[in-house]
Design a protein around this motif. Structure first.
Motif, short mmCIF file in Angstrom:
data_model
loop_
_atom_site.label_atom_id
_atom_site.label_comp_id
_atom_site.label_asym_id
_atom_site.label_seq_id
_atom_site.Cartn_x
_atom_site.Cartn_y
_atom_site.Cartn_z
N PRO A 87 11.18 36.86 19.74
CA PRO A 87 11.50 38.70 20.36
C PRO A 87 12.56 38.97 19.60
N ILE A 88 12.58 40.39 19.51
CA ILE A 88 13.28 41.16 18.35
C ILE A 88 14.36 41.67 19.24
N TYR A 89 14.01 42.89 20.16
CA TYR A 89 14.90 43.46 20.61
C TYR A 89 14.11 43.85 22.23
N LEU A 90 15.09 44.49 23.27
CA LEU A 90 15.03 45.01 24.84
C LEU A 90 15.74 45.78 24.79
N GLU A 91 15.08 46.86 25.89
CA GLU A 91 15.58 48.38 25.87
C GLU A 91 15.35 48.08 27.69
N ASN A 92 16.69 48.89 27.93
CA ASN A 92 16.05 49.09 29.32
C ASN A 92 15.53 49.92 30.07
N SER A 93 14.47 50.62 30.49
CA SER A 93 14.16 51.61 30.79
C SER A 93 15.33 52.71 31.50
N ALA A 94 16.39 52.03 32.70
CA ALA A 94 17.09 53.28 32.80
C ALA A 94 17.97 53.98 31.04
N PHE A 95 18.37 52.88 30.47
CA PHE A 95 18.60 53.89 29.31
C PHE A 95 17.67 54.14 27.53
N LYS A 96 16.51 54.34 28.33
CA LYS A 96 15.32 54.59 27.08
C LYS A 96 15.94 56.02 26.48
#
Length: 139
Positions: A87-96
């Protein structure tokens, strides 16, 4: 909080990145989805705001899982290496698109991966054998 630059890579070194942005520091996340993503009792995440993430190697190896079953109700875009599964990184779709990136510290290079977490998220799901990080805010 000041601007910082960090680099990192996956386990097999097929994917590498560089990120520059406002360093909000690391937190532990105890939600069950992060536990399953990491295969551990929590995820140690390092947050960057107003950031620019550059995949400097292996962009074609980065896959994304849209995790729509999150406690927050937002879809989390979990990016990982298709070759080794890191797992490298994640984004919250609300803040994409707004420059919020959450990096898994295990893939980070240098001293940032050794920074003590300033907070813990979803502590109600913390494993009973783990007493938490002394002095960390319980968010």
């Amino acid at each position: 909080m000041s601007s910082a630059t960090a680099t990192g890579s996956c386990l097999c070194n097929s994917v590498a990145y560089s990120i520059t942005g406002v360093d909000k520091g690391p937190v532990l996340c105890h939600c069950s989805n992060c536990q399953k993503t990491t295969g551990s009792a929590f995820a140690n995440n390092h947050r960057f705001m107003k950031a620019k993430l550059d995949i400097t190697k292996g962009e074609d190896k980065v896959n994304t899982y849209s995790d729509s079953n999150s406690i927050s109700g937002n879809t989390l875009l979990r990016h990982f290496c298709s070759q080794c599964g890191s797992p490298i990184y994640l984004e919250n779709s609300a803040f994409k698109g707004k420059g919020l990136y959450i990096l898994y510290t295990g893939c980070m290079d240098g001293n940032m991966q050794h920074t003590k977490p300033a907070g813990e998220l979803f502590g109600h799901n913390r494993r009973g054998w783990f007493g938490g990080v002394e002095g960390a805010a319980k968010l």
